[in-house]
Design an enzyme around this catalytic site. Structure first.
Site, PDB file in Angstrom:
ATOM      1  N   ARG A  80      -6.562  -7.965  -9.845  1.00  0.00           N
ATOM      2  CA  ARG A  80      -7.434  -9.425 -10.102  1.00  0.00           C
ATOM      3  C   ARG A  80      -8.743  -9.161 -10.257  1.00  0.00           C
ATOM      4  NH1 ARG A  80     -10.172  -9.236  -5.086  1.00  0.00           N
ATOM      5  NH2 ARG A  80      -8.906  -8.578  -3.252  1.00  0.00           N
ATOM      6  N   HIS A 116     -14.308  -4.072   7.993  1.00  0.00           N
ATOM      7  CA  HIS A 116     -13.619  -3.550   6.893  1.00  0.00           C
ATOM      8  C   HIS A 116     -13.813  -4.629   5.692  1.00  0.00           C
ATOM      9  CE1 HIS A 116     -11.993  -0.401   9.196  1.00  0.00           C
ATOM     10  NE2 HIS A 116     -11.130  -1.154   9.933  1.00  0.00           N
ATOM     11  N   LYS A 163       0.767  -1.244  -0.194  1.00  0.00           N
ATOM     12  CA  LYS A 163       0.027   0.151  -0.067  1.00  0.00           C
ATOM     13  C   LYS A 163       1.025   1.256   0.003  1.00  0.00           C
ATOM     14  CE  LYS A 163      -3.902  -2.212   2.905  1.00  0.00           C
ATOM     15  NZ  LYS A 163      -4.612  -2.633   1.820  1.00  0.00           N
ATOM     16  N   GLU A 207      -2.489   7.204   8.016  1.00  0.00           N
ATOM     17  CA  GLU A 207      -3.514   7.873   6.901  1.00  0.00           C
ATOM     18  C   GLU A 207      -4.365   8.801   7.762  1.00  0.00           C
ATOM     19  OE1 GLU A 207      -4.024   5.130   3.167  1.00  0.00           O
ATOM     20  OE2 GLU A 207      -5.985   5.483   4.502  1.00  0.00           O
TER      21      GLU A 207
HETATM   22  P1  ADP Z   1     -12.848  -7.871  -2.414  1.00  0.00           P
HETATM   23  O1  ADP Z   1     -12.286  -6.565  -2.392  1.00  0.00           O
HETATM   24  O2  ADP Z   1     -12.721  -8.515  -3.896  1.00  0.00           O
HETATM   25  O3  ADP Z   1     -13.907  -8.234  -1.935  1.00  0.00           O
HETATM   26  P2  ADP Z   1     -11.578  -9.505  -0.331  1.00  0.00           P
HETATM   27  O4  ADP Z   1     -10.612  -8.472   0.232  1.00  0.00           O
HETATM   28  O5  ADP Z   1     -12.687  -9.554   0.308  1.00  0.00           O
HETATM   29  O6  ADP Z   1     -11.627  -8.513  -1.717  1.00  0.00           O
HETATM   30  O7  ADP Z   1     -10.617 -10.571  -0.729  1.00  0.00           O
HETATM   31  C1  ADP Z   1     -11.293 -11.583  -1.831  1.00  0.00           C
HETATM   32  C2  ADP Z   1     -10.660 -12.636  -1.414  1.00  0.00           C
HETATM   33  O8  ADP Z   1      -9.148 -12.808  -1.530  1.00  0.00           O
HETATM   34  C3  ADP Z   1     -11.298 -13.361  -0.149  1.00  0.00           C
HETATM   35  O9  ADP Z   1     -12.308 -14.194  -0.512  1.00  0.00           O
HETATM   36  C4  ADP Z   1      -9.729 -14.320   0.285  1.00  0.00           C
HETATM   37  O10 ADP Z   1     -10.060 -15.457  -0.552  1.00  0.00           O
HETATM   38  C5  ADP Z   1      -8.891 -13.683  -0.498  1.00  0.00           C
HETATM   39  N1  ADP Z   1      -8.028 -12.645   0.814  1.00  0.00           N
HETATM   40  C6  ADP Z   1      -7.908 -11.517   0.456  1.00  0.00           C
HETATM   41  N2  ADP Z   1      -6.909 -10.997   1.496  1.00  0.00           N
HETATM   42  C7  ADP Z   1      -6.921 -12.111   2.249  1.00  0.00           C
HETATM   43  C8  ADP Z   1      -6.090 -12.496   3.628  1.00  0.00           C
HETATM   44  N3  ADP Z   1      -5.582 -11.481   4.218  1.00  0.00           N
HETATM   45  N4  ADP Z   1      -6.025 -13.629   4.104  1.00  0.00           N
HETATM   46  C9  ADP Z   1      -6.578 -14.639   3.389  1.00  0.00           C
HETATM   47  N5  ADP Z   1      -7.646 -14.487   2.242  1.00  0.00           N
HETATM   48  C10 ADP Z   1      -7.497 -13.159   1.649  1.00  0.00           C
HETATM   49  P1  ADP Z   2      -7.704  -4.187   2.386  1.00  0.00           P
HETATM   50  O1  ADP Z   2      -6.507  -4.425   1.621  1.00  0.00           O
HETATM   51  O2  ADP Z   2      -7.735  -4.896   3.786  1.00  0.00           O
HETATM   52  O3  ADP Z   2      -8.639  -4.191   1.748  1.00  0.00           O
HETATM   53  P2  ADP Z   2      -8.145  -1.162   2.225  1.00  0.00           P
HETATM   54  O4  ADP Z   2      -6.800  -0.126   2.400  1.00  0.00           O
HETATM   55  O5  ADP Z   2      -8.958  -1.299   0.988  1.00  0.00           O
HETATM   56  O6  ADP Z   2      -7.816  -2.346   2.931  1.00  0.00           O
HETATM   57  O7  ADP Z   2      -9.126  -0.555   3.467  1.00  0.00           O
HETATM   58  C1  ADP Z   2     -10.430  -1.361   3.732  1.00  0.00           C
HETATM   59  C2  ADP Z   2     -11.501  -0.793   4.322  1.00  0.00           C
HETATM   60  O8  ADP Z   2     -10.849   0.064   5.337  1.00  0.00           O
HETATM   61  C3  ADP Z   2     -12.149   0.277   3.484  1.00  0.00           C
HETATM   62  O9  ADP Z   2     -12.951  -0.076   2.426  1.00  0.00           O
HETATM   63  C4  ADP Z   2     -12.657   1.308   4.288  1.00  0.00           C
HETATM   64  O10 ADP Z   2     -13.894   0.963   4.699  1.00  0.00           O
HETATM   65  C5  ADP Z   2     -11.596   1.298   5.310  1.00  0.00           C
HETATM   66  N1  ADP Z   2     -10.523   2.340   5.209  1.00  0.00           N
HETATM   67  C6  ADP Z   2      -9.358   2.139   4.708  1.00  0.00           C
HETATM   68  N2  ADP Z   2      -8.819   3.369   4.692  1.00  0.00           N
HETATM   69  C7  ADP Z   2      -9.453   4.420   5.244  1.00  0.00           C
HETATM   70  C8  ADP Z   2      -9.403   5.530   5.794  1.00  0.00           C
HETATM   71  N3  ADP Z   2      -8.158   6.309   5.425  1.00  0.00           N
HETATM   72  N4  ADP Z   2     -10.344   6.323   6.450  1.00  0.00           N
HETATM   73  C9  ADP Z   2     -11.443   5.546   6.857  1.00  0.00           C
HETATM   74  N5  ADP Z   2     -11.666   4.465   6.480  1.00  0.00           N
HETATM   75  C10 ADP Z   2     -10.637   3.441   5.631  1.00  0.00           C
END
Ligand code: ADP
Ligand code: ADP
Ligand code: MG
Length: 694
Positions: free
Chosen positions: A300, A235, A116, A200
């Site tokens: 992806r 989240h 990130k 952040e």
């Molecule tokens: P999306 O944004 O498509 O909803 P998610 O973050 O929910 O993505 O993850 C989609 C898929 O990726 C999950 O169903 C899981 O199989 C896999 N995945 C993502 N992050 C992780 C993690 N930290 N540990 C295990 N599986 C993960």
């Molecule tokens: P991941 O890789 O686990 O998906 P993200 O960075 O996409 O992590 O963040 C996942 C979720 O966390 C976001 O969809 C949002 O709900 C919350 N989030 C992330 N960053 C922020 C932020 N700066 N302020 C408030 N909520 C946040």
């Protein structure tokens, strides 16, 4: 086009990819673990190769085995699905070295977007708006603290390598920063093997809006509009929709162009999603005031891609295959348009009323509404029927090895309102028995005022907790009436089948004209008295809570419909109910001692018919034993031996099926002993710690 591809995944996404491949005349190879030997995705492919044990590290993450399977079967390309190897740059590279096409972006783009912090630095250069924050390489704790103070609280500390909603800490003020940083780094190391974090600004009441992008090898990049994924728990996404409510054409264009710039900055090819966090300074009703910031890019196909397919009529997996084969994008930006509104609900094995604790078990009943599977002609809302993407069948197990998603339900409508009505209808007809699911919870969200009015932000679920959790939309009178009617219906059916002893009706003249039923309804005892009507006359039923007071009494009329559902009339209500016995074969439904799952259009509930003699005094507490509610990993203990604890205090954190679960003290006491260490893998029912009660 490719003649044969290997799908390096399981479950619904493997089935989804196989469906498009089949339509395009591309042969498919499945891979499977021990636990998945009989899985739906294996049946969905033309060939299948066993690659190892049930744990992902022994099968779906073993890329040398997967490459070997591709070689052995003559597959030309590998589709990684999502999760597992989909965002693994080493795997993408290994595919190329083995002469196989990785159906995804170049390894370099995965690497650029993998962390990130690094990706934010790259995006900054490309002119993509960022959440104000610190994403530098210097990880000195004092520097991070100063940066947090400069950004202003609340801030979010994020593991740079994090994903799946994990590795984040919200910090409300400067004094708490150091401790939160420590704990975030610990989780980052444990879960992702990388301690780097970024800081952040924590955006208040934000929406999560993401843009689907697609690039080809000729350098073209288009965006397929947005998805709003603001409805989240921990989240993690729960409901996703497209287009985003309140989106203006102008904001859509700006966000789309920013996403395309992000993709171009890393030479992106294939399907990707650029996630933005959106600030709503003007509140829900002023989209013109919305400000968007880059959060991360997922390199992806996304879980929620079907809503984009529903509004654009495009098959994103087909696009992936074409692009991976070297063809140009099937459409230009100006050829893409949005039709109607689509919503996806993730149906998961979990208990929303118990902090979304994941559940495992067997799908004893898995009844779906009339639906389409993935089919080209149903991509766009030509059909009022929902689309269901799943990787399970009735009788399949949801095991602890993989994540808890059972199915995705996708609906389309001309308007959001119509799509939501269809979604509620489809959820009402989704009957799952055998393990806890979030189906009813999803209905509560869909019907909540806040969601209906599109008052969206990522805290919606917490904010609306009062109308989402521990809801009873059926009520004791109807639940009891359904249980009694089902019992009578079964007995009558038994009599028809020729068993005189099951013919209770025949006995009633001899024994008594009254019959008593004891229930357990939402942990409270309840009783119903049935007075049989004379021939041709209606039965009379009175239902009382706590074994005494009548809450409802009226004639009870019912009929069994051809599909097995009951048409029920009781206490001024007329409804349809479907009743299943839980925990045993449905044919040997026994009225005494069965737990019944009752599904009605209003909602679903569970009512146990108890034998008052057999069950007396059985609910004694387990004393000081604290056991793992599911197989998983011990993340941490919040206490040490000798600590005094009070009821409800968190004692330990476990992780299973992508979720963390806190184990709380059932009563006041003293911790006698911890029986495991953080990081240990434990079986279901394993005793984690011992508590001496006072
Ligand atoms: P999306 O944004 O498509 O909803 P998610 O973050 O929910 O993505 O993850 C989609 C898929 O990726 C999950 O169903 C899981 O199989 C896999 N995945 C993502 N992050 C992780 C993690 N930290 N540990 C295990 N599986 C993960
Ligand atoms: P991941 O890789 O686990 O998906 P993200 O960075 O996409 O992590 O963040 C996942 C979720 O966390 C976001 O969809 C949002 O709900 C919350 N989030 C992330 N960053 C922020 C932020 N700066 N302020 C408030 N909520 C946040
Ligand atoms: Mg994300």
């Amino acid at each position: 086009m490719f003649q044969k591809i290997l799908i390096a995944n399981r479950g619904e996404i493997a089935c989804r990819v196989a469906a498009t491949a089949r339509r395009m005349g591309v042969k498919t190879v499945a891979v499977y673990s021990d636990a998945d030997a009989h899985a739906k995705h294996v049946a969905a492919c033309d060939e299948a190769v066993h690659i190892g044990g049930s744990a992902p590290k022994d099968s779906y993450l073993r890329w040398e085995r997967i490459l070997e399977a591709a070689r052995a079967t003559g597959a030309q390309a590998i589709h990684p699905g999502y999760g597992f190897l989909s965002e693994n740059e080493d795997f993408a590279r290994a595919c190329a070295e083995a002469g196989l096409v990785f159906i995804g972006p170049p390894a370099s783009a995965i690497a650029d977007m993998g962390l990130k912090a690094e990706s934010k630095r790259l995006m900054d250069k490309a002119g993509v708006p960022l959440v104000p924050g610190y994403q530098g390489e210097d990880q000195d704790p004092q520097l991070l603290q100063r940066e947090a103070d400069r950004i202003g609280y609340p801030v979010l500390i994020k593991a740079s390598a994090g994903g799946g909603g994990k590795g984040m800490r919200l910090v409300e003020n400067s004094e708490d920063f150091a401790a939160a940083l420590d704990s975030c780094k610990r989780e980052a190391i444990n879960s992702f093997g990388n301690a780097a974090v970024l800081v952040e600004k924590y955006v208040l009441r934000p929406r999560h809006i993401e843009i689907q992008v697609f690039g080809d090898t000729q350098g073209n990049v288009v965006y397929l509009f947005e998805r709003d994924c603001s409805v989240q728990r921990r989240h993690q996404k729960v409901l996703e929709e497209a287009p985003a409510p309140g989106m203006t054409p102008e904001l859509r264009r700006r966000m789309g162009e920013a996403a395309v710039a992000a993709a171009k900055a890393v030479g992106y090819v294939g399907a990707g999603t650029v996630e933005f966090i959106v600030e709503q300074p003007g509140g829900y009703d002023q989209p013109e005031a919305m400000k968007f910031y880059f959060m991360e890019m997922n390199t992806r196909l996304q879980v929620e891609h079907p809503v984009t397919e529903a509004i654009t009529g495009e098959d994103l997996v087909e696009w992936q295959l074409r692009v991976a084969f070297g063809e140009p994008l099937p459409k230009r930006q100006d050829e893409l348009a949005i039709t109607g509104h689509a919503v996806e609900a993730r149906i998961c094995a979990e208990n929303p009323d118990n902090q979304f604790l994941p559940a495992t078990g067997t799908l004893a009943v898995y009844a779906k509404p009339e639906c389409t599977a993935f089919e080209r002609e149903n991509l766009q809302g030509t059909s009022a029927r929902p689309r269901i993407d799943d990787g399970v069948r009735c009788g399949d197990a949801i095991s602890p090895f993989y994540d808890s998603m059972i199915a995705k339900l996708i609906v389309h409508g001309e308007t959001r309102e119509q799509a939501l009505a269809r979604l509620d209808d489809a959820l009402a007809q989704t009957h799952i028995v055998g393990l806890a699911t979030n189906v009813q919870f999803l209905r509560h969200v869909v019907k909540s005022d806040a969601f209906r009015r599109a008052q969206l932000d990522t805290a919606l679920i917490q904010r609306e907790a009062a109308v989402l959790f521990d809801q009873d939309r059926v009520g004791l009178p109807l639940a009891a009436a359904a249980a009694v009617a089902q019992t009578l219906a079964r007995e009558q059916a038994g009599a028809v089948a020729g068993d005189p002893f099951s013919q209770r009706d025949g006995w009633r003249g001899l024994l008594a004209s009254h019959r008593r039923f004891d229930f357990d309804y939402r942990s409270q005892p309840a009783t119903a008295w049935l007075r049989y009507g004379q021939a041709g006359a209606a039965h009379h039923l009175s239902v009382g809570a706590d074994g005494s007071e009548n809450v409802s009494a009226s004639d009870l009329a019912f009929a069994v419909l051809p599909d097995g559902a009951l048409e029920l009339q009781f206490a001024g209500q007329r409804t349809r109910a479907r009743v299943y016995a839980q925990g045993e074969a449905l044919e040997v439904f026994t009225p005494q001692g069965a737990t019944l799952e009752v599904f009605t259009p209003q909602g679903a509930t569970r009512i146990a018919v108890v034998d008052p003699l057999a069950h007396a005094g059985e609910t004694a507490s387990e004393g000081g034993r604290l056991t793992a509610p599911m197989p998983g990993k011990v993340v941490s203990f919040a206490v040490q031996a000798g600590d005094q604890v009070s009821k409800g205090q968190p004692l330990a954190v476990m992780e299973a099926m992508k979720m963390e679960h806190t184990i709380a003290a059932p009563a006041d006491g003293v911790v006698a002993e911890l029986l495991y260490a953080p990081g240990d893998q434990v079986a279901e029912g394993a005793e984690l710690l011992r508590l001496t009660q006072e």
